[in-house]
Scaffold this motif. Structure first.
Motif: not given
Length: 266
Positions: A154-169
């Motif tokens: 229920k926290k307020k969220k902005y129209d931001y895009l979170l890009i979470a990278t991976s350690s897979k490589v």
């Protein structure tokens, strides 16, 4: 008088540490627990809690009856799980993802069999051990992580895009596993961002890089995009999820947490 069990958490990776944070959310008092920390786990828990009882040296593990350990493939985890079994300590393994179980639980050709496993999904891990061992293992489905992250829905969220990278490589290379390098390349990520920007109105990009990533490589590509962006300095993933409405994640664990928090996956 019954002797009190001495418990220590041995943590290295962020995924297992998120499970532990959720577990602590159910506990009114966890001052009796001790910690042996390395890597991202140390930063996360130090940020969340002011005072933790810690040990600094491996040999101090002999003081404890029960060891709760993360289950990634760094040498840290293998060394501790081996120690626990050889010295007849009660071993709990935290499994935040049911992936690459062979790599997580085999060491030098030998299967490590925890006494108990905390896992988000039971099917694969139960079948894995049933085929390889008659040793009885207690499997605990860690619903507490879901309950913990629901508080942020229920926290307020902005129209931001979170890009979470991976350690897979990095992990794939270390484990000598074949994989599609293009799937996790910087070019691929930027192309995915561009596709998202065409579909959804985004006001800002938030880059949450894996500790093994080099941020300068992302900046080279992102500077060419006509949109504001920043590199997250938040230690805790929940602080990024709370402010971003949308999530583009190359990490399965972040995808799972985003769903719990009510973020929209793209």
């Amino acid at each position: 008088m019954k002797k009190k069990t001495k418990i220590i958490f041995c943590l290295n990776d962020a995924g297992s540490t998120e499970v532990v944070l959720s577990f602590f959310n159910l506990k009114k008092n966890f001052s009796n627990f001790f910690f042996y920390l390395r890597g991202p786990a140390a930063k996360i828990l130090d940020k969340k809690f002011n005072k933790l009882k810690k040990i600094k040296k491996f040999r101090e593990l002999e003081r404890f009856d029960k060891i709760i350990c993360s289950s990634g493939w760094p040498d840290f985890n293998m060394k501790i799980m081996n120690y626990a079994k050889k010295n007849k300590k009660y071993l709990i393994s935290i499994l935040d993802e049911e992936t690459y179980l062979f790599k997580r639980y085999y060491h030098k050709g030998n299967l490590i069999k925890p006494d108990e496993i905390w896992v988000s999904s039971l099917t694969k891990v139960i079948n894995f051990f049933k085929k390889r061992s008659n040793v009885k293992i207690k499997f605990v489905k860690n619903n507490f992580i879901k309950n913990y992250y629901h508080q942020f829905r229920k926290k307020k969220k902005y129209d931001y895009l979170l890009i979470a990278t991976s350690s897979k490589v990095n992990f794939y290379k270390k484990l000598k596993i074949k994989f599609n390098k293009k799937k996790y390349s910087y070019h691929k990520i930027v192309n995915d961002i561009n596709k998202t920007l065409k579909k959804i109105k985004i006001s800002k990009l938030i880059i949450r890089k894996h500790p093994t990533d080099k941020i300068k490589n992302y900046k080279v590509f992102l500077n060419n995009l006509n949109i504001d962006f920043e590199v997250s300095k938040n230690i805790l993933i929940e602080n990024d999820l709370k402010r971003c409405r949308y999530v583009l994640s190359y990490s399965n664990s972040v995808k799972k947490l985003a769903k719990y928090c009510g973020n929209k996956l793209v």
